[in-house]
Design a protein around this motif. Sequence first.
Motif, mmCIF file in Angstrom:
data_model
loop_
_atom_site.group_PDB
_atom_site.id
_atom_site.type_symbol
_atom_site.label_atom_id
_atom_site.label_comp_id
_atom_site.label_asym_id
_atom_site.label_seq_id
_atom_site.Cartn_x
_atom_site.Cartn_y
_atom_site.Cartn_z
ATOM 1 N N ILE A 1 -7.789 17.420 27.728
ATOM 2 C CA ILE A 1 -7.242 18.091 26.546
ATOM 3 C C ILE A 1 -7.709 17.375 25.281
ATOM 4 C CG2 ILE A 1 -5.106 18.653 25.313
ATOM 5 C CD1 ILE A 1 -3.742 18.993 28.015
ATOM 6 N N TYR A 2 -7.871 16.057 25.386
ATOM 7 C CA TYR A 2 -8.356 15.254 24.264
ATOM 8 C C TYR A 2 -9.870 15.018 24.351
ATOM 9 C CZ TYR A 2 -3.584 14.364 22.786
ATOM 10 O OH TYR A 2 -2.286 14.513 22.320
ATOM 11 N N PRO B 1 -3.395 17.526 20.463
ATOM 12 C CA PRO B 1 -4.790 17.944 20.623
ATOM 13 C C PRO B 1 -5.362 18.670 19.407
ATOM 14 C CG PRO B 1 -3.554 18.403 22.614
ATOM 15 C CD PRO B 1 -2.561 17.964 21.590
#
Length: 219
Positions: free
Chosen positions: A77-78, A165
Motif C-alpha cells: 500500500i505504501y 497512503p
Amino acid sequence: MTTNGGPPATDKKIDPRGAALVAEDGEPPLPVSPPRSRIAWCITGSGHFLEESLALASRLPSVDLFLSAAAEEVLPIYKLHIEELRSRFRVFRDKTASGVPVGMLYDDVYHTVVVAPATSNTVAKCAFGISDSLPTNMFAQAGKLGIPGIVFACDTEPVVVTKSPHDWVTLRPRRIELDNVERLRGIEFCHVVASPAELEAVLDARMKELSLAWNTSSS
C-alpha cells in the motif's frame, strides 16, 4: 511418511544451524556469523513512519526483516514490495503457527530486536505478554533471553499526525492506547521510542555500545 525409520520426509529446507527455516525458497541459507552479530527488525501493520523506519534499517549492518501478516498487506500500500526489500535484507515472513524463525534467537544470532513501526495492537500485546504473531513472538522471546528490544510505538501522544497512503491524517489515541505504551515502558529489556529521531538516537547508542558503525550508504 518416514524413510528407513527416520524422521518424516519434508520438502522444507532447514537452516544449517537447525533452529529455523530459511527465509524463502531460492534464498541462500543465513550465513554463519559470530554470536549475536545481527539485528532482527520486525515490521507490523502500521504505516506510521514506515518508510523512515526502513531507511534507518538500511543504514544498519546485518539486518534481517521479520514481517507480520499485517505488514505484508500494508507494505505494498505504501509502494514497498518484498521483492525490493530482499535486495537489502533477508526477509522472514509469518508463515508458521509456532513462529519458527524465532528459533534463531536461541541460536544466538541476534544482539538486538527492533519493532518499528509498532501498531497499537502490537504494543498492547507486547505490554501484556501476548505472543501470537512473528513480531510479538520475537519481542517476547528476546526479552526472556535478555536481548534488548526497541519498540517504535505509534500512539504515544494525545495527538498523532501520521501519513496514510494518500495524505497526512491526525489521530487522537484513546487513553487505553496511551496506557499500554506506558505499561510497555516497564517491560524488562525494552526501550520504547516515539519518533524516528528518537529511534535513530537509541539505535546509535546501541551501536556504540556494541562498537559497531552505521553503513555509509543505504545502497
